[in-house]
Design an enzyme around this catalytic site. Structure first.
Site, mmCIF file in Angstrom:
data_model
loop_
_atom_site.group_PDB
_atom_site.id
_atom_site.type_symbol
_atom_site.label_atom_id
_atom_site.label_comp_id
_atom_site.label_asym_id
_atom_site.label_seq_id
_atom_site.Cartn_x
_atom_site.Cartn_y
_atom_site.Cartn_z
ATOM 1 N N SER A 63 55.978 13.782 -37.038
ATOM 2 C CA SER A 63 55.690 14.472 -35.781
ATOM 3 C C SER A 63 54.250 14.357 -35.323
ATOM 4 O O SER A 63 53.909 14.867 -34.246
ATOM 5 C CB SER A 63 56.048 15.953 -35.921
ATOM 6 O OG SER A 63 57.426 16.122 -36.154
ATOM 7 N N GLU A 118 2.097 -9.712 -70.223
ATOM 8 C CA GLU A 118 2.569 -11.095 -70.235
ATOM 9 C C GLU A 118 1.473 -12.154 -70.235
ATOM 10 O O GLU A 118 1.672 -13.252 -70.773
ATOM 11 C CB GLU A 118 3.478 -11.328 -69.006
ATOM 12 C CG GLU A 118 4.734 -10.493 -68.985
ATOM 13 C CD GLU A 118 5.721 -10.910 -70.059
ATOM 14 O OE1 GLU A 118 5.657 -12.057 -70.528
ATOM 15 O OE2 GLU A 118 6.560 -10.067 -70.451
#
Length: 711
Positions: free
Chosen positions: A343, A75
């Site tokens: 149950s 860059e």
């Protein structure tokens, strides 16, 4: 004076240019995505940051040298020497763009790009053009004045886009190569450094060749800059890059959603949870394996949770069986959805009764019974799952076999308000109505509960009676006081019963999904009209809960807790035991207050010489040695002195031979004086006919949710 003032003006301007203020908030921390990981650091999911990307931040002192060298080469090769703006690069770019008649090259330095990215973050809709370029240059100069070069480079590496919704060099390193930026090879570092120029063009999943070509250019620049030797560059060019699949992890999505929701908007970049990714994958695989069986039963959805009993930490959490199955409500978190437990609530009725003096040897009635309700003239007449009555049942057999009538009889003695208060103390948050609304049916699961709360309550039994808050944060219960909700004796009794394969064999048989190579306390549940079935159980180390059903409440086909949820429960419990370890015990050893005694299998009292069937049972040492009052010898035959409430049942089942000699002073008559009078009358040769069922004034209602054969 005017001549002297010009240098001063220029000097002031240059000072302002370099040292002037930065835009407010420019250097605020860049938004970071949140990675949710399991207890061992394995990623479960990465949530997008506030700007819709995935990012992990680097600092100036943590930027790897290879990352810095590759990025500078790609860059801004004069980055270390220029003051923030590079006039030579700007002129070169302007000349080339003018020749080609298009934007062929940008002259922006890394500092200018940091300025641009930072300004865009604070104002995404800002206009581009020469004015914006000038402002970026000014900001770049001021950044150079305030920050070191490595700090500016770190800002660039955190803000730059690397494609595929990835922001930041560190996150890109993990996403593409599965490693941290400090562990990258020169080939990998050069490849990543080339992406920000054109992330879409150099997407490795779509245009690998273009991305590699860009990498080769950057490797050559690194050699020219002296940051890479020619030999290392040649080796890097030969390296074959292996990219991770673009699919990101999303384990336990329902669990992750809860964690992120609790963390809120200001969540940290990394959240460590209690989940075990390996066990979670086991659970997912188990559900996939059992999917054909579930389809045969008409079950589309499954919820599974695993709790560490020692710490109260969740180890696995599956909410639906398939989060991405939108057609069947896959995104619904079934572990916190309200469903009838059937149950599965019975053990807590027995626990409260055991706290009040009932023992596993206590005989409970399994005969036709009628109980008043809150509605005048309407009585409640419970029935067992198979429609049969078994007469006198010891509490051990009644709970192990999950018989309904004994449980309702116990609840009637305790009172629905007391039972409801006990359930609230156990952590159930879903009982929002009065005890009169639920009635005695609460013990059979007529209310709705959450699977995670049901599992947390069962874990109380596994800990010997202590409640611990369930948590998803490692160490979240450290220093939190535990609450004792029942005695260790009661917890042991319940656990011993639920782990007793022989005791439940008369209902469930042997060798099925409820049996293990190590002790496991386990209970099943099936709701009315077969909308839900459950299996919940535990060892000393882990509690596992499984729910099977349909979010749209379609009934299941030929499915109960044993056939639907139990096979999945068995596989998950085995996986949890393998991964979490344990001592191979379902329960702690009983304390010194209990001892094993021989009891009569019928009466539950201490066996005498005439009791034809005997069992071993844990009885309190302090309990008196009172022999069985039911069995006695008469005319060289063993006779049974049936208590009054069981005589009709005994006659109907052929066990009331020739009328036994009943001693009213010794017969068990829980109904007090009235029961004693009936016991005396029962010895007469004849007695007038009486209507035993239905009771006088009873009103019967058809339950639209039950099948005809069970009405």
């Amino acid at each position: 004076m005017a001549v002297l003032s010009l240098p001063v003006v220029v000097g002031v301007f240059l000072v302002w240019l370099r040292c002037g203020p930065l835009p407010a908030g420019l250097l605020d921390a860049a938004p970071q995505s949140t990675v949710v990981v399991d207890r061992n650091g394995m990623p479960l999911y990465e949530a997008l940051s506030g700007d819709g990307t995935r990012a992990v931040a680097l600092r100036g002192d943590t930027v790897p040298d290879l990352a810095a060298a590759a990025t500078v080469a790609a860059e801004d090769h004069r980055f270390w020497s220029h003051p923030g703006v590079d006039p030579l690069a700007t002129l070169r770019a302007a000349r080339r763009n003018a020749v080609e008649g298009r934007i062929a090259e940008g002259g922006s330095t890394i500092s200018q790009q940091v300025a641009k990215l930072s300004l865009l973050r604070s104002a995404p809709d800002r206009r581009r053009g020469w004015t914006a370029k000038i402002r970026e240059a000014v900001v770049a100069l001021r950044l150079e004045h305030r920050l070191t070069k490595r700090e500016i480079l770190a800002l660039y590496l955190n803000l730059a886009s690397y494609g595929n919704q990835i922001s930041g060099f560190e996150r890109a390193s993990r996403a593409y190569f599965g490693t941290t930026s400090g562990m990258l090879t020169p080939a990998q570092a050069a490849f990543l450094a080339g992406l920000p120029q054109r992330p879409t063009t150099f997407n490795p999943y779509r245009k690998r060749d273009l991305a590699v070509s860009r990498q080769r250019v950057i490797l050559a620049r690194m050699v020219r800059a002296g940051s890479l030797t020619p030999a290392a560059a040649a080796e890097a060019r030969e390296e074959r890059l292996e990219f991770r699949a673009g699919v990101r992890p999303f384990l336990a999505p329902h669990f992750v959603e809860m964690v992120l929701a609790e963390a809120g908007a200001d969540r940290p970049p990394r959240i460590v949870t209690t989940l075990d990714a390996g066990l979670q994958e086991d659970v997912a695989g188990i559900i996939r394996t059992h999917r054909p069986a579930l389809e045969r039963h008409g079950a589309a959805n499954v919820a599974v949770v695993v709790l560490d009993n020692t710490t109260g930490e969740w180890r696995a959490w599956e909410g639906s069986g398939d989060y991405f199955d939108a057609a069947r409500g896959g995104a619904i978190n079934g572990a916190i959805a309200l469903r009838q437990p059937g149950s599965a609530l019975k053990p807590f009725t027995y626990a409260l009764a055991f706290e009040g003096g009932v023992t596993p040897a206590t005989v409970l009635p399994d005969v036709p019974m009628h109980f008043p309700t809150a509605e005048p003239g309407v009585v409640y007449s419970p029935r067992n799952y198979d429609g049969r009555y078994r007469g006198p049942l010891r509490a051990r057999a009644a709970l192990a076999g999950s018989e309904n009538i004994p449980a309702v009889s116990l609840a009637a003695g305790l009172g629905a308000p007391a039972l409801l208060r006990f359930l609230h103390r156990l952590g159930f948050s879903t009982f929002g109505k009065s005890a009169a609304h639920y009635g005695l049916g609460v013990t059979l699961g007529n209310a709705e509960v959450r699977l995670d709360e049901l599992v947390t309550a069962y874990a109380v039994l596994a800990r010997g009676g202590e409640w611990v808050r369930a948590t998803y944060r490692p160490g979240g219960n450290r220093g939190v006081e535990r609450r004792r909700l029942m005695s260790s004796r009661t917890a042991f009794w319940i656990t011993d019963i639920l782990a007793d394969d022989e005791a439940r064999a008369y209902i469930f048989g042997r060798g099925g999904s409820l049996e293990f190579p190590f002790p496991v306390a386990v209970k099943t549940g099936t709701s009315q009209a077969y909308h839900d079935n459950w299996t919940v159980g535990y060892t000393t180390r882990a509690t596992v809960g499984v729910w099977v059903g349909n979010f749209d409440r379609r009934p299941l086909r030929h499915s109960s807790g044993v056939t639907g949820a139990a096979p999945i429960f068995q596989a998950v419990m085995l996986a949890a035991h393998r991964r979490m370890g344990g001592d191979g015990q379902a329960r702690a050893l009983p304390d010194e207050s209990l001892e094993r005694r021989d009891i009569c299998a019928l009466s539950g009292e201490e066996a005498n010489s005439w009791c034809p069937a005997q069992r071993r049972e844990w009885i309190e040492r302090a309990a008196g040695h009172v022999p069985c009052s039911w069995h006695h010898l008469e005319e060289d035959r063993v006779k049974v002195a049936w208590p009054a409430e069981y005589r009709d049942w005994a006659r109907q089942n052929g066990q009331f031979e020739k009328g036994p000699a009943v001693r009213a002073d010794r017969a068990y008559t829980p109904q007090g004086a009235a029961g004693a009078a009936v016991a005396k009358a029962s010895g007469r040769a004849t007695r007038p006919l009486q209507i035993a069922n239905p009771p006088a004034g009873a009103t019967y209602l058809i339950d639209p949710t039950l099948r005809r054969e069970f009405q």
